[in-house]
Write a protein that holds these residues in place. Structure first.
Motif, PDB file in Angstrom:
ATOM      1  N   TYR A 162       0.200   8.072  -6.344  1.00 24.88           N
ATOM      2  CA  TYR A 162      -0.563   9.195  -5.802  1.00 24.88           C
ATOM      3  C   TYR A 162       0.303  10.266  -5.147  1.00 24.88           C
ATOM      4  O   TYR A 162      -0.239  11.237  -4.623  1.00 24.88           O
TER       5      TYR A 162
ATOM      6  N   PHE B 109       0.324   9.218   0.797  1.00 20.96           N
ATOM      7  CA  PHE B 109      -0.965   8.843   1.381  1.00 20.96           C
ATOM      8  C   PHE B 109      -2.005   9.950   1.242  1.00 20.96           C
ATOM      9  O   PHE B 109      -3.173   9.683   0.959  1.00 20.96           O
ATOM     10  N   THR B 110      -1.596  11.208   1.427  1.00 22.83           N
ATOM     11  CA  THR B 110      -2.565  12.300   1.313  1.00 22.83           C
ATOM     12  C   THR B 110      -3.169  12.320  -0.082  1.00 22.83           C
ATOM     13  O   THR B 110      -4.398  12.421  -0.231  1.00 22.83           O
TER      14      THR B 110
ATOM     15  N   VAL C 197      -6.053   3.204   6.533  1.00 24.17           N
ATOM     16  CA  VAL C 197      -5.727   2.926   5.136  1.00 24.17           C
ATOM     17  C   VAL C 197      -6.093   1.498   4.708  1.00 24.17           C
ATOM     18  O   VAL C 197      -6.665   1.302   3.641  1.00 24.17           O
TER      19      VAL C 197
ATOM     20  N   MET D 219      -3.456   9.850  -2.170  1.00 24.09           N
ATOM     21  CA  MET D 219      -4.301   8.671  -2.351  1.00 24.09           C
ATOM     22  C   MET D 219      -5.645   8.870  -1.656  1.00 24.09           C
ATOM     23  O   MET D 219      -6.697   8.547  -2.234  1.00 24.09           O
ATOM     24  N   PHE D 220      -5.636   9.399  -0.444  1.00 25.22           N
ATOM     25  CA  PHE D 220      -6.884   9.627   0.279  1.00 25.22           C
ATOM     26  C   PHE D 220      -7.735  10.684  -0.426  1.00 25.22           C
ATOM     27  O   PHE D 220      -8.949  10.533  -0.538  1.00 25.22           O
TER      28      PHE D 220
ATOM     29  N   VAL E 195      -8.820   0.675   1.803  1.00 22.20           N
ATOM     30  CA  VAL E 195      -8.432  -0.081   0.612  1.00 22.20           C
ATOM     31  C   VAL E 195      -9.338  -1.298   0.436  1.00 22.20           C
ATOM     32  O   VAL E 195      -9.854  -1.554  -0.656  1.00 22.20           O
TER      33      VAL E 195
ATOM     34  N   HIS F  11      -9.395   9.250  -3.650  1.00 19.82           N
ATOM     35  CA  HIS F  11     -10.490   8.322  -3.367  1.00 19.82           C
ATOM     36  C   HIS F  11     -11.614   8.957  -2.541  1.00 19.82           C
ATOM     37  O   HIS F  11     -12.584   8.286  -2.207  1.00 19.82           O
TER      38      HIS F  11
ATOM     39  N   ALA G  17       0.933   4.006  -2.904  1.00 19.81           N
ATOM     40  CA  ALA G  17       0.582   5.388  -2.554  1.00 19.81           C
ATOM     41  C   ALA G  17       1.656   6.345  -3.051  1.00 19.81           C
ATOM     42  O   ALA G  17       1.347   7.387  -3.642  1.00 19.81           O
TER      43      ALA G  17
ATOM     44  N   HIS H  62      -3.314  -1.656  -9.539  1.00 16.98           N
ATOM     45  CA  HIS H  62      -2.262  -0.659  -9.735  1.00 16.98           C
ATOM     46  C   HIS H  62      -1.025  -1.216 -10.427  1.00 16.98           C
ATOM     47  O   HIS H  62      -0.261  -0.454 -11.008  1.00 16.98           O
TER      48      HIS H  62
ATOM     49  N   ILE I 159       0.838  -1.204   0.000  1.00 22.03           N
ATOM     50  CA  ILE I 159       0.000   0.000   0.000  1.00 22.03           C
ATOM     51  C   ILE I 159       0.869   1.248   0.000  1.00 22.03           C
ATOM     52  O   ILE I 159       0.624   2.191  -0.757  1.00 22.03           O
ATOM     53  N   SER I 160       1.896   1.267   0.828  1.00 18.83           N
ATOM     54  CA  SER I 160       2.791   2.412   0.914  1.00 18.83           C
ATOM     55  C   SER I 160       3.499   2.668  -0.416  1.00 18.83           C
ATOM     56  O   SER I 160       3.583   3.813  -0.877  1.00 18.83           O
TER      57      SER I 160
END
Length: 65
Positions: A20, A23-24, A43, A26-27, A47, A30, A16, A61, A12-13
């Motif tokens: 993206y 994380f910011t 997270v 990606m959030f 997901v 979405h 992201a 991805h 995930i990291s």
């Protein structure tokens, strides 16, 4: 995809960061509401809610690689 302990958080990291800008991003993309330290707590849940599983998130991805 390696299934060693922590593989899901690392996947995930990595996604992201690569897709993206972090994380910011990606959030925001979405429309997930959490920000700051709340993102790390939610997270995996977000997901799974959106993609069905961590594996499906990775597959989506990685398909365009």
């Amino acid at each position: 995809m390696s299934k060693t302990p922590g593989w899901d958080a690392k996947a995930i990291s990595d996604i992201a960061a690569r897709h993206y800008g972090g994380f910011t991003g990606m959030f925001e993309k979405h429309d997930w509401p959490e920000r700051g330290s709340d993102m790390m707590r939610k997270v995996q849940t977000r997901v799974k809610e959106t993609y069905g599983s961590i594996e499906a998130f990775v597959a989506k991805h990685e398909a365009g690689k």
